[in-house]
Design an enzyme around this catalytic site. Structure first.
Site, PDB file in Angstrom:
ATOM      1  N   HIS A  15      13.834  12.157 -11.109  1.00  0.00           N
ATOM      2  CA  HIS A  15      14.265  11.209 -12.143  1.00  0.00           C
ATOM      3  C   HIS A  15      15.015   9.989 -11.609  1.00  0.00           C
ATOM      4  CE1 HIS A  15      17.906  13.533 -11.498  1.00  0.00           C
ATOM      5  NE2 HIS A  15      18.571  12.556 -12.058  1.00  0.00           N
ATOM      6  N   GLY A  20      10.159   8.222 -11.929  1.00  0.00           N
ATOM      7  CA  GLY A  20      10.989   9.145 -12.704  1.00  0.00           C
ATOM      8  C   GLY A  20      12.010   8.416 -13.569  1.00  0.00           C
ATOM      9  N   SER A 110      -1.946   9.479  -6.867  1.00  0.00           N
ATOM     10  CA  SER A 110      -1.823   8.109  -6.370  1.00  0.00           C
ATOM     11  C   SER A 110      -3.221   7.593  -6.067  1.00  0.00           C
ATOM     12  CB  SER A 110      -0.992   8.103  -5.098  1.00  0.00           C
ATOM     13  OG  SER A 110      -1.220   6.904  -4.391  1.00  0.00           O
ATOM     14  N   SER A 111      -3.405   6.276  -6.244  1.00  0.00           N
ATOM     15  CA  SER A 111      -4.751   5.729  -6.002  1.00  0.00           C
ATOM     16  C   SER A 111      -5.127   5.784  -4.527  1.00  0.00           C
ATOM     17  CB  SER A 111      -4.822   4.286  -6.499  1.00  0.00           C
ATOM     18  OG  SER A 111      -3.896   3.489  -5.800  1.00  0.00           O
ATOM     19  N   CYS A 112      -4.131   5.991  -3.626  1.00  0.00           N
ATOM     20  CA  CYS A 112      -4.473   6.017  -2.195  1.00  0.00           C
ATOM     21  C   CYS A 112      -5.177   7.312  -1.819  1.00  0.00           C
ATOM     22  CB  CYS A 112      -3.237   5.804  -1.333  1.00  0.00           C
ATOM     23  SG  CYS A 112      -2.168   7.223  -1.323  1.00  0.00           S
ATOM     24  N   TYR A 139      -0.072  11.551   3.333  1.00  0.00           N
ATOM     25  CA  TYR A 139       0.394  11.463   1.940  1.00  0.00           C
ATOM     26  C   TYR A 139      -0.768  11.745   0.983  1.00  0.00           C
ATOM     27  CZ  TYR A 139       2.338   9.293  -2.283  1.00  0.00           C
ATOM     28  OH  TYR A 139       2.785   9.046  -3.567  1.00  0.00           O
ATOM     29  N   LYS A 143      -1.217  14.649  -1.880  1.00  0.00           N
ATOM     30  CA  LYS A 143      -1.441  14.337  -3.295  1.00  0.00           C
ATOM     31  C   LYS A 143      -2.756  14.944  -3.797  1.00  0.00           C
ATOM     32  CE  LYS A 143       2.188  12.110  -4.652  1.00  0.00           C
ATOM     33  NZ  LYS A 143       2.968  12.548  -5.807  1.00  0.00           N
ATOM     34  N   PRO A 166      -1.888   6.855 -10.642  1.00  0.00           N
ATOM     35  CA  PRO A 166      -1.456   5.464 -10.779  1.00  0.00           C
ATOM     36  C   PRO A 166      -1.905   4.591  -9.614  1.00  0.00           C
ATOM     37  CG  PRO A 166       0.412   6.858 -10.227  1.00  0.00           C
ATOM     38  CD  PRO A 166      -0.790   7.751 -10.281  1.00  0.00           C
ATOM     39  N   LEU A 169       2.403   0.483  -7.703  1.00  0.00           N
ATOM     40  CA  LEU A 169       3.422   0.265  -8.734  1.00  0.00           C
ATOM     41  C   LEU A 169       4.512  -0.670  -8.241  1.00  0.00           C
ATOM     42  CD1 LEU A 169       3.841   4.012  -9.676  1.00  0.00           C
ATOM     43  CD2 LEU A 169       2.621   2.282 -11.005  1.00  0.00           C
ATOM     44  N   HIS A 182       6.974  -0.491  -0.244  1.00  0.00           N
ATOM     45  CA  HIS A 182       5.654  -1.025  -0.543  1.00  0.00           C
ATOM     46  C   HIS A 182       5.748  -2.546  -0.662  1.00  0.00           C
ATOM     47  CE1 HIS A 182       4.650   3.142  -1.826  1.00  0.00           C
ATOM     48  NE2 HIS A 182       3.549   2.813  -1.208  1.00  0.00           N
ATOM     49  N   ARG A 212      -5.173  -5.955  -3.898  1.00  0.00           N
ATOM     50  CA  ARG A 212      -4.490  -4.811  -4.515  1.00  0.00           C
ATOM     51  C   ARG A 212      -4.292  -5.079  -6.000  1.00  0.00           C
ATOM     52  NH1 ARG A 212      -5.356  -3.181  -0.159  1.00  0.00           N
ATOM     53  NH2 ARG A 212      -4.053  -2.033   1.303  1.00  0.00           N
TER      54      ARG A 212
HETATM   55  P1  GDP Z   1      -0.969   0.238   0.622  1.00  0.00           P
HETATM   56  O1  GDP Z   1      -1.475  -0.316  -0.687  1.00  0.00           O
HETATM   57  O2  GDP Z   1      -1.011   1.730   0.671  1.00  0.00           O
HETATM   58  O3  GDP Z   1      -1.664  -0.390   1.806  1.00  0.00           O
HETATM   59  O4  GDP Z   1       0.583  -0.069   0.714  1.00  0.00           O
HETATM   60  P2  GDP Z   1       1.565  -1.306   0.916  1.00  0.00           P
HETATM   61  O5  GDP Z   1       2.133  -1.676  -0.402  1.00  0.00           O
HETATM   62  O6  GDP Z   1       2.542  -0.893   1.960  1.00  0.00           O
HETATM   63  O7  GDP Z   1       0.711  -2.514   1.511  1.00  0.00           O
HETATM   64  C1  GDP Z   1      -0.196  -3.237   0.748  1.00  0.00           C
HETATM   65  C2  GDP Z   1      -0.704  -4.459   1.526  1.00  0.00           C
HETATM   66  O8  GDP Z   1       0.339  -5.430   1.599  1.00  0.00           O
HETATM   67  C3  GDP Z   1      -1.145  -4.204   2.964  1.00  0.00           C
HETATM   68  O9  GDP Z   1      -2.300  -4.979   3.224  1.00  0.00           O
HETATM   69  C4  GDP Z   1       0.038  -4.713   3.775  1.00  0.00           C
HETATM   70  O10 GDP Z   1      -0.334  -5.118   5.076  1.00  0.00           O
HETATM   71  C5  GDP Z   1       0.453  -5.920   2.933  1.00  0.00           C
HETATM   72  N1  GDP Z   1       1.821  -6.383   3.153  1.00  0.00           N
HETATM   73  C6  GDP Z   1       2.193  -7.663   3.341  1.00  0.00           C
HETATM   74  N2  GDP Z   1       3.508  -7.766   3.560  1.00  0.00           N
HETATM   75  C7  GDP Z   1       4.013  -6.510   3.462  1.00  0.00           C
HETATM   76  C8  GDP Z   1       5.320  -5.970   3.585  1.00  0.00           C
HETATM   77  O11 GDP Z   1       6.308  -6.667   3.828  1.00  0.00           O
HETATM   78  N3  GDP Z   1       5.464  -4.623   3.402  1.00  0.00           N
HETATM   79  C9  GDP Z   1       4.396  -3.838   3.110  1.00  0.00           C
HETATM   80  N4  GDP Z   1       4.595  -2.519   2.911  1.00  0.00           N
HETATM   81  N5  GDP Z   1       3.135  -4.309   3.026  1.00  0.00           N
HETATM   82  C10 GDP Z   1       2.940  -5.638   3.192  1.00  0.00           C
END
Ligand code: GDP
Length: 316
Positions: A15, A20, A110-112, A139, A143, A166, A169, A182, A212
């Site tokens: 939570h 949460g 998770s969508s991953c 991960y 999941k 999801p 997010l 993220h 994304r």
């Molecule tokens: P993903 O969707 O599982 O790949 O998770 P992320 O949210 O970590 O990354 C999404 C995309 O954003 C990838 O292509 C990363 O290379 C890019 N990205 C750009 N800048 C950043 C950053 O500062 N942090 C993260 N985590 N990703 C970044």
């Protein structure tokens, strides 16, 4: 055949996290009794502790939002921790829910967990049809096991356990760590710091070309409550907007949200991960639910929250 939450004892596991905490806000509008034990009261990694807690507190419905989560770098570096800790949490909570006759459970996938090369937009049927993206394979495997646990307890024992899948997010209470978060929270904190320090440029990881989809977490919480009430079945339902953007234009949006005026520099020494990830949300749309929050509005609300909590987050 809908499930009524009114008067029910509802446990939100996890939570304090992004999902949460949003579920707790959303469930305040339902006439239910919320159970939110913190880490000092319940260690989700311990099967004995989870069994005992469920036996004592008798939740009737569970939202399983607890997980070890992180961005592309954390997932790639802490591979054993992501697999082990997430498997343990799922095994402990889902099995104890079965053993103690919990009426309904919703597990957050998770969508991953979809194959790296799945046809886009990704439909629910793509699960387990191909190899996973390497950077977050541990991960994703955990999941997938959680989704399958729900499905198998349903098949073998008739448990009303469902899963939601999801997309990426963002929102209040996210992890804003510049390296481990993220992309939405990582960039928000980096742009904010660059603005305060007057830095001329901000690094964005990868090439900027991956695409994304981003969902505001309060929309996800609303979808979870909707599914809890209205869906019972083995399919892990996708939850997203069905729309994606490039990382480059997403970074531009965050730059304008934060009011930063410097340059973006793409650092291709960091991984891009999956080239495109957008969910097919037609199943959920047919069930009667759609995302409401526009991406720019959601980012503005998240940035407000971040600014209001900046000192507290820095102190952690
Ligand atoms: P993903 O969707 O599982 O790949 O998770 P992320 O949210 O970590 O990354 C999404 C995309 O954003 C990838 O292509 C990363 O290379 C890019 N990205 C750009 N800048 C950043 C950053 O500062 N942090 C993260 N985590 N990703 C970044």
């Amino acid at each position: 055949m809908s499930y009524d939450l009114a008067g029910k004892r509802v446990w939100v596991a996890g939570h304090r996290g992004l999902v949460g905490s949003s579920l707790v806000r959303r469930l305040a509008a339902e006439d239910c009794i919320l159970l939110t034990p913190d880490r000092t009261q319940l260690d989700l990694q311990s099967s004995a502790a989870v069994e005992q807690w469920i036996a004592e507190h008798k939740p009737q419905a569970i939202f399983l939002a607890a997980a070890k989560v992180g961005g592309i770098l954390a997932n790639n570096l802490q591979r054993a921790d992501f697999l082990y800790q997430n498997l343990r949490i799922e095994l402990n909570v889902i099995h104890a829910a079965f053993a103690h006759g919990v009426e309904k459970l919703l597990f957050l996938g998770s969508s991953c967990i979809y194959p790296r090369d799945a046809t886009q937009p990704i439909a629910e049927e793509a699960l387990l049809t191909g190899p996973l993206e390497q950077t977050n394979e541990p991960y994703a495997l955990a999941k997938i096991a959680g989704v399958k646990l729900c499905e198998c307890y349903r098949q073998q024992y008739g448990c009303d356990f469902i899963s939601a899948m999801p997309t990426n997010l963002y929102g209040p209470n996210d992890n804003f760590h510049p390296k481990h978060a993220h992309v939405p929270a990582a960039l928000m904190s980096r742009f904010h710091d660059a603005k305060i320090k007057g830095l001329p440029e901000v690094a964005v990881w990868g090439t900027g070309t991956p695409r994304r989809e981003f969902l505001f977490v309060d929309d996800l919480a609303d979808a979870c409550v909707f599914l809890m009430k209205n869906y019972s079945g083995p399919i892990a339902t996708n939850v997203g907007t069905g729309e994606d953007v490039t990382i480059r234009s997403f970074a531009e949006m965050i730059r304008s949200t934060t009011g930063y005026e410097g340059e973006l520099v793409f650092d291709a020494s960091y991984p891009d991960g999956t080239l495109r990830k957008v969910l097919d949300v037609s199943r959920l749309t047919k069930l009667g639910w759609k995302a409401k929050t526009d991406l720019r509005d959601g980012l503005a609300r998240t940035y407000d929250w971040y600014c209001n909590n900046y000192e507290r987050l820095r102190a952690v």
